[in-house]
Design a protein around this motif. Structure first.
Motif, PDB file in Angstrom:
ATOM      1  N   LEU A   1      34.501 100.958  33.036  1.00 48.45           N
ATOM      2  CA  LEU A   1      34.591 101.985  32.439  1.00 48.45           C
ATOM      3  C   LEU A   1      35.715 101.526  31.016  1.00 48.45           C
ATOM      4  N   GLU A   2      35.089 101.364  29.408  1.00 53.31           N
ATOM      5  CA  GLU A   2      36.425 100.897  28.715  1.00 53.31           C
ATOM      6  C   GLU A   2      37.071 102.732  28.098  1.00 53.31           C
ATOM      7  N   PHE A   3      38.036 102.328  27.257  1.00 46.97           N
ATOM      8  CA  PHE A   3      38.590 103.031  26.525  1.00 46.97           C
ATOM      9  C   PHE A   3      39.514 102.846  25.205  1.00 46.97           C
ATOM     10  N   SER A   4      38.661 103.382  23.741  1.00 50.35           N
ATOM     11  CA  SER A   4      39.287 103.017  22.682  1.00 50.35           C
ATOM     12  C   SER A   4      39.724 104.268  21.988  1.00 50.35           C
ATOM     13  N   LEU A   5      40.786 103.278  21.667  1.00 49.02           N
ATOM     14  CA  LEU A   5      41.239 104.784  20.724  1.00 49.02           C
ATOM     15  C   LEU A   5      40.493 104.924  19.539  1.00 49.02           C
ATOM     16  N   LYS A   6      40.273 106.676  18.922  1.00 49.62           N
ATOM     17  CA  LYS A   6      39.486 106.807  18.465  1.00 49.62           C
ATOM     18  C   LYS A   6      40.330 107.154  16.633  1.00 49.62           C
ATOM     19  N   ASN A   7      39.743 105.861  15.872  1.00 51.73           N
ATOM     20  CA  ASN A   7      40.394 105.693  14.502  1.00 51.73           C
ATOM     21  C   ASN A   7      39.779 104.507  13.906  1.00 51.73           C
ATOM     22  N   ASP A   8      39.352 105.314  13.238  1.00 49.10           N
ATOM     23  CA  ASP A   8      38.669 104.093  12.322  1.00 49.10           C
ATOM     24  C   ASP A   8      39.525 103.681  11.362  1.00 49.10           C
ATOM     25  N   GLU A   9      40.587 103.419  11.057  1.00 52.38           N
ATOM     26  CA  GLU A   9      40.543 102.387  10.314  1.00 52.38           C
ATOM     27  C   GLU A   9      41.159 101.425  10.863  1.00 52.38           C
ATOM     28  N   LEU A  10      41.486 101.733  12.045  1.00 46.88           N
ATOM     29  CA  LEU A  10      42.259 100.562  13.041  1.00 46.88           C
ATOM     30  C   LEU A  10      40.917  99.979  13.979  1.00 46.88           C
ATOM     31  N   HIS A  11      39.354 100.726  13.087  1.00 50.88           N
ATOM     32  CA  HIS A  11      38.297  99.611  14.122  1.00 50.88           C
ATOM     33  C   HIS A  11      38.519 100.086  15.470  1.00 50.88           C
ATOM     34  N   ASP A  12      38.322 101.771  15.783  1.00 50.09           N
ATOM     35  CA  ASP A  12      38.435 101.742  17.489  1.00 50.09           C
ATOM     36  C   ASP A  12      38.421 100.662  18.488  1.00 50.09           C
ATOM     37  N   PRO A  13      40.070 100.408  18.289  1.00 54.18           N
ATOM     38  CA  PRO A  13      40.490  99.059  19.104  1.00 54.18           C
ATOM     39  C   PRO A  13      40.390  99.351  20.445  1.00 54.18           C
ATOM     40  N   MET A  14      40.263  99.010  21.290  1.00 53.76           N
ATOM     41  CA  MET A  14      40.180  98.950  22.613  1.00 53.76           C
ATOM     42  C   MET A  14      41.654  99.237  23.175  1.00 53.76           C
TER      43      MET A  14
ATOM     44  N   LYS B   1      32.134 125.191  22.068  1.00 55.13           N
ATOM     45  CA  LYS B   1      33.542 125.649  22.353  1.00 55.13           C
ATOM     46  C   LYS B   1      34.507 124.456  21.847  1.00 55.13           C
ATOM     47  N   ALA B   2      35.542 125.116  20.837  1.00 52.72           N
ATOM     48  CA  ALA B   2      36.320 124.594  19.956  1.00 52.72           C
ATOM     49  C   ALA B   2      37.424 123.850  20.809  1.00 52.72           C
ATOM     50  N   LEU B   3      37.562 122.985  20.530  1.00 53.23           N
ATOM     51  CA  LEU B   3      38.279 121.652  21.424  1.00 53.23           C
ATOM     52  C   LEU B   3      39.530 121.126  20.533  1.00 53.23           C
ATOM     53  N   GLU B   4      40.402 120.634  21.672  1.00 56.05           N
ATOM     54  CA  GLU B   4      41.182 119.954  20.629  1.00 56.05           C
ATOM     55  C   GLU B   4      41.232 118.309  21.334  1.00 56.05           C
ATOM     56  N   ILE B   5      40.428 117.587  20.792  1.00 54.65           N
ATOM     57  CA  ILE B   5      40.107 116.112  20.859  1.00 54.65           C
ATOM     58  C   ILE B   5      41.285 114.925  21.288  1.00 54.65           C
ATOM     59  N   ILE B   6      40.658 114.557  22.339  1.00 58.51           N
ATOM     60  CA  ILE B   6      41.659 113.596  22.980  1.00 58.51           C
ATOM     61  C   ILE B   6      41.501 112.465  22.473  1.00 58.51           C
ATOM     62  N   PRO B   7      42.360 111.737  21.220  1.00 61.03           N
ATOM     63  CA  PRO B   7      41.499 110.611  21.378  1.00 61.03           C
ATOM     64  C   PRO B   7      41.431 109.633  21.203  1.00 61.03           C
ATOM     65  N   VAL B   8      40.460 109.464  22.558  1.00 53.21           N
ATOM     66  CA  VAL B   8      40.183 107.980  23.279  1.00 53.21           C
ATOM     67  C   VAL B   8      38.322 108.105  23.447  1.00 53.21           C
ATOM     68  N   GLU B   9      38.377 107.398  23.159  1.00 55.83           N
ATOM     69  CA  GLU B   9      36.450 107.217  22.843  1.00 55.83           C
ATOM     70  C   GLU B   9      36.305 106.715  24.192  1.00 55.83           C
TER      71      GLU B   9
ATOM     72  N   GLY C   1      32.691 113.777   9.715  1.00 57.20           N
ATOM     73  CA  GLY C   1      32.885 112.777  10.659  1.00 57.20           C
ATOM     74  C   GLY C   1      32.029 111.973   9.856  1.00 57.20           C
ATOM     75  N   LYS C   2      30.975 110.779  10.960  1.00 55.05           N
ATOM     76  CA  LYS C   2      30.575 109.904  10.053  1.00 55.05           C
ATOM     77  C   LYS C   2      28.563 110.330  10.341  1.00 55.05           C
ATOM     78  N   ALA C   3      28.901 111.275  10.855  1.00 55.87           N
ATOM     79  CA  ALA C   3      27.274 111.714  11.457  1.00 55.87           C
ATOM     80  C   ALA C   3      27.698 113.198  11.501  1.00 55.87           C
ATOM     81  N   LYS C   4      28.836 113.897  11.926  1.00 53.71           N
ATOM     82  CA  LYS C   4      28.693 115.486  11.915  1.00 53.71           C
ATOM     83  C   LYS C   4      29.187 116.303  10.842  1.00 53.71           C
ATOM     84  N   ARG C   5      29.607 117.297  10.514  1.00 53.11           N
ATOM     85  CA  ARG C   5      30.522 118.405  10.028  1.00 53.11           C
ATOM     86  C   ARG C   5      30.988 118.875  10.929  1.00 53.11           C
ATOM     87  N   ILE C   6      32.320 120.016  11.147  1.00 47.80           N
ATOM     88  CA  ILE C   6      32.672 120.610  12.308  1.00 47.80           C
ATOM     89  C   ILE C   6      33.257 122.099  11.132  1.00 47.80           C
ATOM     90  N   TYR C   7      33.296 122.847  11.440  1.00 51.03           N
ATOM     91  CA  TYR C   7      33.263 124.602  10.942  1.00 51.03           C
ATOM     92  C   TYR C   7      33.622 125.528  11.379  1.00 51.03           C
TER      93      TYR C   7
END
Ligand code: TMP
Ligand code: ASP
Length: 243
Positions: free
Chosen positions: A119-132, A83-91, A11-17
């Motif tokens: 509370l606000e929700f954004s789609l976790k998608n950099d290409e789309l700029h995390d749209p609300m 813990k290994a999570l299956e990320i929910i793609p909602v910020e 990711g932009k600030a972290k790596r996952i192994y």
């Protein structure tokens, strides 16, 4: 002994192994800082060390208060076992005081206290700029179920209710923050990080920014501000991070 396994994701600030255990991942915090979807980039020495430690402090506090997080243990100054999570793609963004994008979007001056938590929700998608997005989008796109969203909202508000007074005690106003959740063995679990990269922290006395806005807005003193947050949370001395 936990072996660093196959690299999975950067990711932009972290790596996952991967690790030896399929239920556990290793998170490595980088010194890279980005803003505006990676348009602005820099390396801030020790940021990864500070955010690893600060996330540990916040995750441990939340666990003590009964919130399940992905945090398992710190492995090194830049690495945590999770813990290994299956990320929910909602910020999930939690706001107590107007700042940043809500101020721009709705014309609310920065620093205006919101009469209730937003509370606000954004789609976790950099290409789309995390749209609300809203609940209709979330269900139509099968991003999360209604049951999961109810749990996510309950947890996000509970995290806020724990962090606000905790930070207030060390002279920090929690203006807003972003959370990410994932699925682990059928449960909704808090993931990602909690750090000055993902929160707005204002000094209660002076209103001074102690978070990534110093980087986004070219204010300087980014790492000194992160260090000061850690120093206060560790209760005075001993907060020097070795570099
Ligand atoms: P915003 O005002 O720019 O929408 O940001 C709200 C909060 O979310 C703020 O604490 C910073 C955090 N945030 C992230 O963690 N990641 C992001 O990509 C963005 C845009 C904001
Ligand atoms: N981390 C995000 C990016 O790189 C945005 C931000 O935090 O401002 O674009």
């Amino acid at each position: 002994m936990m072996n660093k396994g196959e690299f999975i994701y950067e990711g932009k600030a972290k790596r996952i192994y991967r690790t030896d255990n399929p239920d556990q991942y290793l998170v490595e915090f980088k010194d890279d800082a980005t803003a505006f979807d990676g348009l602005k980039k820099d390396t801030l020495a020790d940021k990864g060390i500070l955010n690893n430690r600060l996330s540990e402090i916040f995750f441990k506090l939340l666990e003590d208060e009964g919130i399940e997080t992905h945090f398992i243990e710190i492995l090194s100054e830049r690495e945590m076992l999770v813990k290994a999570l299956e990320i929910i793609p909602v910020e999930v963004i939690v706001r107590n005081i107007a700042a940043g994008s809500i101020s721009k979007r709705l014309g609310i001056p920065e620093g205006t206290k919101l009469s209730r938590t937003v509370l606000e929700f954004s789609l976790k998608n950099d290409e789309l700029h995390d749209p609300m997005i809203n609940h209709y989008h979330i269900y139509a796109l099968y991003l999360a179920t209604a049951e999961e969203m109810a749990r996510i909202e309950e947890l996000a508000l509970k995290v806020n209710a724990i962090l606000v007074p905790y930070l207030e005690k060390v002279g920090i106003t929690l203006v807003d923050f972003k959370l990410e959740f994932g699925r682990h063995k059928g449960r909704v679990v808090l993931g990602d990080e909690i750090s000055p990269d993902t929160c707005r922290f204002w000094d209660i006395g002076s209103g001074e920014k102690m978070d990534k806005d110093r980087f986004r807005r070219d204010m300087g003193g980014v790492i000194d501000a992160y260090r000061e947050v850690l120093r206060r949370l560790e209760g005075g001395d001993g907060a020097e991070v070795e570099s």
